[in-house]
Design a protein around this motif. Structure first.
Motif, PDB file in Angstrom:
ATOM      1  N   UNK A   1       0.837  -1.203   0.000  1.00 45.99           N
ATOM      2  CA  UNK A   1       0.000   0.000   0.000  1.00 45.99           C
ATOM      3  C   UNK A   1       0.871   1.252   0.000  1.00 45.99           C
ATOM      4  N   UNK A   2       1.914   1.236   0.817  1.00 43.70           N
ATOM      5  CA  UNK A   2       2.822   2.379   0.860  1.00 43.70           C
ATOM      6  C   UNK A   2       3.465   2.594  -0.509  1.00 43.70           C
ATOM      7  N   UNK A   3       3.901   1.538  -1.158  1.00 41.88           N
ATOM      8  CA  UNK A   3       4.545   1.664  -2.470  1.00 41.88           C
ATOM      9  C   UNK A   3       3.600   2.235  -3.514  1.00 41.88           C
ATOM     10  N   UNK A   4       2.331   1.866  -3.441  1.00 44.55           N
ATOM     11  CA  UNK A   4       1.353   2.416  -4.380  1.00 44.55           C
ATOM     12  C   UNK A   4       1.255   3.937  -4.203  1.00 44.55           C
ATOM     13  N   UNK A   5       1.186   4.367  -2.972  1.00 43.04           N
ATOM     14  CA  UNK A   5       1.117   5.795  -2.688  1.00 43.04           C
ATOM     15  C   UNK A   5       2.432   6.478  -3.083  1.00 43.04           C
ATOM     16  N   UNK A   6       3.527   5.825  -2.812  1.00 43.42           N
ATOM     17  CA  UNK A   6       4.827   6.399  -3.135  1.00 43.42           C
ATOM     18  C   UNK A   6       5.005   6.558  -4.647  1.00 43.42           C
ATOM     19  N   UNK A   7       4.442   5.656  -5.437  1.00 43.19           N
ATOM     20  CA  UNK A   7       4.535   5.791  -6.895  1.00 43.19           C
ATOM     21  C   UNK A   7       3.818   7.053  -7.378  1.00 43.19           C
TER      22      UNK A   7
ATOM     23  N   UNK B   1       5.589  10.190  -9.281  1.00 46.21           N
ATOM     24  CA  UNK B   1       5.083  10.852 -10.483  1.00 46.21           C
ATOM     25  C   UNK B   1       5.059  12.374 -10.276  1.00 46.21           C
ATOM     26  N   UNK B   2       4.523  12.807  -9.134  1.00 46.29           N
ATOM     27  CA  UNK B   2       4.414  14.241  -8.850  1.00 46.29           C
ATOM     28  C   UNK B   2       5.791  14.891  -8.885  1.00 46.29           C
ATOM     29  N   UNK B   3       6.771  14.269  -8.244  1.00 48.92           N
ATOM     30  CA  UNK B   3       8.131  14.827  -8.214  1.00 48.92           C
ATOM     31  C   UNK B   3       8.753  14.929  -9.600  1.00 48.92           C
ATOM     32  N   UNK B   4       8.380  14.005 -10.481  1.00 47.46           N
ATOM     33  CA  UNK B   4       8.962  13.968 -11.829  1.00 47.46           C
ATOM     34  C   UNK B   4       8.069  14.621 -12.882  1.00 47.46           C
ATOM     35  N   UNK B   5       6.994  15.250 -12.463  1.00 43.67           N
ATOM     36  CA  UNK B   5       5.981  15.766 -13.393  1.00 43.67           C
ATOM     37  C   UNK B   5       6.390  17.029 -14.130  1.00 43.67           C
ATOM     38  N   UNK B   6       7.438  17.691 -13.656  1.00 41.53           N
ATOM     39  CA  UNK B   6       7.856  18.932 -14.287  1.00 41.53           C
ATOM     40  C   UNK B   6       7.318  20.176 -13.596  1.00 41.53           C
ATOM     41  N   UNK B   7       6.423  20.003 -12.616  1.00 41.70           N
ATOM     42  CA  UNK B   7       5.953  21.151 -11.853  1.00 41.70           C
ATOM     43  C   UNK B   7       7.134  21.661 -11.028  1.00 41.70           C
ATOM     44  N   UNK B   8       7.304  22.968 -11.008  1.00 36.78           N
ATOM     45  CA  UNK B   8       8.394  23.595 -10.282  1.00 36.78           C
ATOM     46  C   UNK B   8       8.477  23.070  -8.850  1.00 36.78           C
ATOM     47  N   UNK B   9       9.683  22.700  -8.425  1.00 37.94           N
ATOM     48  CA  UNK B   9       9.882  22.117  -7.088  1.00 37.94           C
ATOM     49  C   UNK B   9       9.440  23.052  -5.968  1.00 37.94           C
ATOM     50  N   UNK B  10       9.724  24.323  -6.108  1.00 37.08           N
ATOM     51  CA  UNK B  10       9.333  25.283  -5.083  1.00 37.08           C
ATOM     52  C   UNK B  10       7.818  25.389  -5.006  1.00 37.08           C
ATOM     53  N   UNK B  11       7.160  25.443  -6.156  1.00 40.12           N
ATOM     54  CA  UNK B  11       5.705  25.496  -6.181  1.00 40.12           C
ATOM     55  C   UNK B  11       5.112  24.243  -5.538  1.00 40.12           C
ATOM     56  N   UNK B  12       5.685  23.088  -5.842  1.00 36.59           N
ATOM     57  CA  UNK B  12       5.197  21.851  -5.232  1.00 36.59           C
ATOM     58  C   UNK B  12       5.271  21.927  -3.711  1.00 36.59           C
ATOM     59  N   UNK B  13       6.361  22.432  -3.183  1.00 34.99           N
ATOM     60  CA  UNK B  13       6.491  22.527  -1.731  1.00 34.99           C
ATOM     61  C   UNK B  13       5.479  23.507  -1.151  1.00 34.99           C
ATOM     62  N   UNK B  14       5.241  24.631  -1.831  1.00 39.38           N
ATOM     63  CA  UNK B  14       4.231  25.573  -1.345  1.00 39.38           C
ATOM     64  C   UNK B  14       2.854  24.922  -1.305  1.00 39.38           C
ATOM     65  N   UNK B  15       2.530  24.174  -2.342  1.00 37.93           N
ATOM     66  CA  UNK B  15       1.248  23.462  -2.394  1.00 37.93           C
ATOM     67  C   UNK B  15       1.147  22.453  -1.252  1.00 37.93           C
ATOM     68  N   UNK B  16       2.212  21.700  -1.040  1.00 38.07           N
ATOM     69  CA  UNK B  16       2.211  20.689   0.024  1.00 38.07           C
ATOM     70  C   UNK B  16       2.079  21.339   1.401  1.00 38.07           C
TER      71      UNK B  16
ATOM     72  N   UNK C   1      -2.711  16.414  -9.375  1.00 42.18           N
ATOM     73  CA  UNK C   1      -2.201  15.169  -8.792  1.00 42.18           C
ATOM     74  C   UNK C   1      -1.351  15.465  -7.565  1.00 42.18           C
ATOM     75  N   UNK C   2      -0.603  16.549  -7.590  1.00 37.26           N
ATOM     76  CA  UNK C   2       0.183  16.943  -6.419  1.00 37.26           C
ATOM     77  C   UNK C   2      -0.732  17.285  -5.246  1.00 37.26           C
TER      78      UNK C   2
END
Length: 149
Positions: free
Chosen positions: A14-20, A24-39, A125-126
């Motif tokens: 179950x953890x691996x499914x969530x981790x996948x 995907x989110x980390x490799x999606x091309x969305x700016x890393x800083x923006x991803x962290x702000x969203x999180x 997705x993020x």
């Protein structure tokens, strides 16, 4: 707060499914800083100390400023965020609190003005992923602080 269980050890599949999804989110091309702000913003809304601790540390390690982290809870009243970041934060709030009023057309259109369909899908997705992590951490009693070491 007391840890209730280690869901990662209890059900690695179950953890691996969530981790996948996270991968995907980390490799999606969305700016890393923006991803962290969203999180961070979703975690603030959900009250997830574990994820707030983790993602504020990750944001700092990626060059995010203290000022922007401190002001995130009041991003609408601050001039330190770009229009695209503001659109992403509004979308984050709407999706995180979706039961309250859905995702208003205005919020969606604002995001659409800054992100093409592929980028918007990755951003959504993020948002979905961090909300899932928040719920897992809160439900299982994960305890902050989280250490990157």
């Amino acid at each position: 707060m007391k840890a209730r269980m280690n869901y990662r050890a209890a059900n690695p599949q179950a953890f691996q499914a969530m981790f996948q999804l996270e991968k995907y989110v980390r490799e999606s091309g969305v700016d890393e800083t923006l991803l962290e702000l969203v999180k961070i913003r979703a975690s603030q809304l959900n009250g997830c100390a574990f994820c707030l601790d983790m993602h504020t540390k990750e944001a700092r390690s990626k060059g995010e400023t203290e000022q922007r982290l401190y002001l995130l809870n009041a991003w609408r009243e601050s001039a330190v965020y770009t229009d695209a970041e503001r659109a992403a934060l509004a979308l984050t709030e709407a999706v995180t609190l979706i039961a309250e009023r859905g995702v208003p057309d205005e919020v969606y259109q604002q995001a659409r003005a800054h992100f093409d369909e592929a980028e918007l899908t990755a951003l959504l997705m993020a948002i979905v992923t961090i909300n899932g992590w928040n719920r897992l951490a809160i439900a299982t009693g994960q305890i902050a602080p989280f250490s990157l070491e």
